[in-house]
Write a protein that holds these residues in place. Sequence first.
Motif, PDB file in Angstrom:
ATOM      1  N   LEU A 191      40.207  20.923  40.591  1.00 29.28           N
ATOM      2  CA  LEU A 191      39.915  21.690  41.876  1.00 29.28           C
ATOM      3  C   LEU A 191      38.442  21.798  42.298  1.00 29.28           C
ATOM      4  O   LEU A 191      38.140  21.308  43.456  1.00 29.28           O
ATOM      5  N   GLY A 192      37.706  21.828  41.225  1.00 30.40           N
ATOM      6  CA  GLY A 192      36.309  21.891  41.426  1.00 30.40           C
ATOM      7  C   GLY A 192      35.771  20.748  41.918  1.00 30.40           C
ATOM      8  O   GLY A 192      34.835  20.606  42.790  1.00 30.40           O
ATOM      9  N   LEU A 193      36.057  19.946  41.299  1.00 31.00           N
ATOM     10  CA  LEU A 193      35.394  18.526  41.631  1.00 31.00           C
ATOM     11  C   LEU A 193      35.964  18.135  42.972  1.00 31.00           C
ATOM     12  O   LEU A 193      35.153  17.395  43.868  1.00 31.00           O
ATOM     13  N   TYR A 194      37.183  18.420  43.054  1.00 29.54           N
ATOM     14  CA  TYR A 194      37.861  17.983  44.464  1.00 29.54           C
ATOM     15  C   TYR A 194      36.788  18.531  45.595  1.00 29.54           C
ATOM     16  O   TYR A 194      36.458  18.024  46.758  1.00 29.54           O
ATOM     17  N   SER A 195      36.445  19.897  45.516  1.00 33.90           N
ATOM     18  CA  SER A 195      35.509  20.610  46.448  1.00 33.90           C
ATOM     19  C   SER A 195      34.315  20.127  46.571  1.00 33.90           C
ATOM     20  O   SER A 195      33.558  20.057  47.723  1.00 33.90           O
ATOM     21  N   TYR A 196      33.656  19.508  45.587  1.00 31.68           N
ATOM     22  CA  TYR A 196      32.575  18.720  45.635  1.00 31.68           C
ATOM     23  C   TYR A 196      32.232  17.712  46.404  1.00 31.68           C
ATOM     24  O   TYR A 196      31.380  17.115  47.195  1.00 31.68           O
ATOM     25  N   THR A 229      30.103  11.345  42.468  1.00 24.09           N
ATOM     26  CA  THR A 229      29.691  10.579  43.406  1.00 24.09           C
ATOM     27  C   THR A 229      30.963   9.766  43.918  1.00 24.09           C
ATOM     28  O   THR A 229      31.147   9.232  44.831  1.00 24.09           O
ATOM     29  N   PHE A 230      31.973   9.340  42.833  1.00 25.93           N
ATOM     30  CA  PHE A 230      32.978   8.564  43.155  1.00 25.93           C
ATOM     31  C   PHE A 230      33.925   9.057  44.204  1.00 25.93           C
ATOM     32  O   PHE A 230      34.645   8.724  45.127  1.00 25.93           O
ATOM     33  N   THR A 231      33.909  10.604  43.874  1.00 22.59           N
ATOM     34  CA  THR A 231      34.876  11.518  44.744  1.00 22.59           C
ATOM     35  C   THR A 231      34.172  11.566  46.046  1.00 22.59           C
ATOM     36  O   THR A 231      35.074  11.449  47.183  1.00 22.59           O
ATOM     37  N   ILE A 232      32.905  11.794  46.259  1.00 21.53           N
ATOM     38  CA  ILE A 232      32.381  11.886  47.541  1.00 21.53           C
ATOM     39  C   ILE A 232      32.632  10.700  48.104  1.00 21.53           C
ATOM     40  O   ILE A 232      32.683  10.669  49.459  1.00 21.53           O
ATOM     41  N   ARG A 233      32.189   9.417  47.572  1.00 23.61           N
ATOM     42  CA  ARG A 233      32.575   8.127  48.455  1.00 23.61           C
ATOM     43  C   ARG A 233      33.892   7.853  48.852  1.00 23.61           C
ATOM     44  O   ARG A 233      34.172   7.117  50.011  1.00 23.61           O
ATOM     45  N   MET A 234      34.963   8.254  48.053  1.00 24.40           N
ATOM     46  CA  MET A 234      36.381   7.998  48.353  1.00 24.40           C
ATOM     47  C   MET A 234      36.691   8.664  49.566  1.00 24.40           C
ATOM     48  O   MET A 234      37.231   8.192  50.504  1.00 24.40           O
ATOM     49  N   VAL A 235      36.101  10.073  49.930  1.00 30.80           N
ATOM     50  CA  VAL A 235      36.612  10.793  50.988  1.00 30.80           C
ATOM     51  C   VAL A 235      35.857  10.511  52.066  1.00 30.80           C
ATOM     52  O   VAL A 235      36.277  10.772  53.209  1.00 30.80           O
ATOM     53  N   SER A 236      34.659   9.728  51.794  1.00 31.08           N
ATOM     54  CA  SER A 236      33.805   9.388  53.079  1.00 31.08           C
ATOM     55  C   SER A 236      34.505   8.313  53.913  1.00 31.08           C
ATOM     56  O   SER A 236      34.117   8.485  55.089  1.00 31.08           O
ATOM     57  N   VAL A 237      35.440   7.520  53.481  1.00 24.57           N
ATOM     58  CA  VAL A 237      35.928   6.618  54.415  1.00 24.57           C
ATOM     59  C   VAL A 237      36.775   7.100  55.428  1.00 24.57           C
ATOM     60  O   VAL A 237      36.918   6.565  56.461  1.00 24.57           O
ATOM     61  N   ALA A 238      37.085   8.469  55.246  1.00 22.60           N
ATOM     62  CA  ALA A 238      38.417   8.878  56.425  1.00 22.60           C
ATOM     63  C   ALA A 238      37.082   9.222  57.552  1.00 22.60           C
ATOM     64  O   ALA A 238      37.854   9.382  58.680  1.00 22.60           O
ATOM     65  N   LEU A 239      35.991   9.245  57.468  1.00 21.30           N
ATOM     66  CA  LEU A 239      35.011   9.518  58.555  1.00 21.30           C
ATOM     67  C   LEU A 239      35.273   8.327  59.824  1.00 21.30           C
ATOM     68  O   LEU A 239      34.849   8.518  60.829  1.00 21.30           O
ATOM     69  N   LEU A 240      35.829   7.378  59.310  1.00 21.68           N
ATOM     70  CA  LEU A 240      35.885   6.124  60.495  1.00 21.68           C
ATOM     71  C   LEU A 240      37.004   6.441  61.223  1.00 21.68           C
ATOM     72  O   LEU A 240      36.843   5.827  62.480  1.00 21.68           O
ATOM     73  N   ILE A 241      37.801   7.237  60.970  1.00 24.03           N
ATOM     74  CA  ILE A 241      38.877   7.397  62.013  1.00 24.03           C
ATOM     75  C   ILE A 241      39.135   8.755  62.139  1.00 24.03           C
ATOM     76  O   ILE A 241      39.959   9.106  63.402  1.00 24.03           O
ATOM     77  N   VAL A 242      38.864   9.881  61.562  1.00 22.05           N
ATOM     78  CA  VAL A 242      39.141  11.169  61.916  1.00 22.05           C
ATOM     79  C   VAL A 242      38.435  11.482  63.138  1.00 22.05           C
ATOM     80  O   VAL A 242      39.133  12.347  63.929  1.00 22.05           O
ATOM     81  N   PRO A 243      37.265  11.209  63.469  1.00 25.28           N
ATOM     82  CA  PRO A 243      36.596  11.591  64.841  1.00 25.28           C
ATOM     83  C   PRO A 243      37.259  11.159  65.942  1.00 25.28           C
ATOM     84  O   PRO A 243      37.442  11.852  66.952  1.00 25.28           O
TER      85      PRO A 243
END
Length: 535
Positions: A40-45, A129-143
Amino acid sequence: MADSNLMRGTKVLTAATLASKILGFIYVVPFSALVGQTGLGLYSYGYTPYTILLSLATLGFPLAVSKFVSKYQSMGDYETGYRLFKSGLLVMSITGLLAFLLLFFMAPVITPLVLPNEQAGVNSYEDITFTIRMVSVALLIVPIMGMIRGYFQGSGQMMPTAVSQVIEQIVRICFILSAAFLIMNVGNGEIGLAVGFATFGAFIGGLAGLAVLLMYLFKSRTTIIGLAQNKHSKKPLPLKAMYKELIWYAVPLSIVGLAIPLFQLIDTMTINGALARIGMGEVSENFVGVLTQSAHKIVLIPMALATALSITLVPTITRAYTEGDQVKLQRLITQTFQLILFITLPAAVGLAVLSDPIFVALFSIEDLAIGGETLQYYGPITLLFSLFSVTAAILQGINRQMLAITALLSGLILKLALNHLLLVSMGPNGAILATYIGFIVAIGVTVWGIGKYTSFSYQKIVQRACILLGFSLIMAAVVWFITMGLRLSFPLENRFNSFVLSGVGALSGAIVYAYLTYRSGLAEVVLGKRFRKPD
């Protein structure tokens, strides 16, 4: 009829937001069982910087568009809002792409900021780093999704936002749990891989939510275009003027919407280093997981009402303010304060009293030492989160956006200045105390501003808050005695006993509080005539 439809829509959106928050909490229980507090800590990172970039990408446009559209439609000008909506979709597409690229490529830079010493932590730099990059993809559609929701809300249509919100959350959660289960139990069992794919659920859920919104948009296209063709004036408002006004609304909304994520970002960036300095590095990542995920998700449930109110409050108050309806404006503010206090005061007290059994029932006995204490001290902050969310929304509704920003910045500066100092001097609870101090100061500024610029008198609210606090403390005393007695037969040593203790405690507390507010007549004042006591 219009007011009736608006209120019905507001109730629907409130219910949907509450359901979404509850779902967002429920999944943490099985997810934590799969990846633990360290996971969960990693998820929050990954999620904390994503939330910050999402807010910067949207620039507060969705809620600002809601306010903008509501204002011009109240004047009979449907064309201006529609033109802004169409151009706003393009803007959100571009800013979303830029935010994705920034977060994706900056991930290796962010990683050592959240975990200064890789060897001292459980999670590796590669996993973060992998976790941050995986969640970053959502920025393409959420806005883009946020822009469509803002237009519907400004038009008084809350159903598209409500349905898409719930569908998005359901799909996201199903993906998170499925991915984590398959990786942990069928695949190689790597926590880093499981958490990384879990954060990718933000993109999958976003796709589902966007599909729902596009369906509503397609069904409403004839009505929307028809209304937009009714020219309000011969000379349409230029896009430059529209965006100037929108940015005036949007930037403050964006900054204020970052309140909780910015406080969490400070914790994420300082906790590991500060606790390592005092020899508590071995518990720091578990504490980050508990504070930013486990306990935080519990705290957000009572706050769900405030979140829904803040979303619907801006266009509603803007309409009353624009029309110069002072009586309606005062009534809205009074009802909002009363409802927030009525719900979150007993919830705040209840979370503190039942912190241990609640944490064990939902998570595990192994992490009780840090989890129970964290929830006990952090739980009551749900009241402050709710009050700031609503008071900032009221200020935005009366065009006092800059004061809301001033309030937030005041709180953030105090949090930043005190966090490391209090962590080093007090241990983990120092971060919690710094958050309390920051939010109390921020709320003090917003409350003062509302009183000054709306001539709102707090006398009645203070009186009722004192009564509600008294009822909550009576409730707490009853719950404490009942749970202490039950512990003789159900000691706090396994999940089943914890469910019994927390369930009976919560039910008895709810009954006591409901009885006191009903018999005193306060329930009728806050909730309406349906809760009137018989003569």
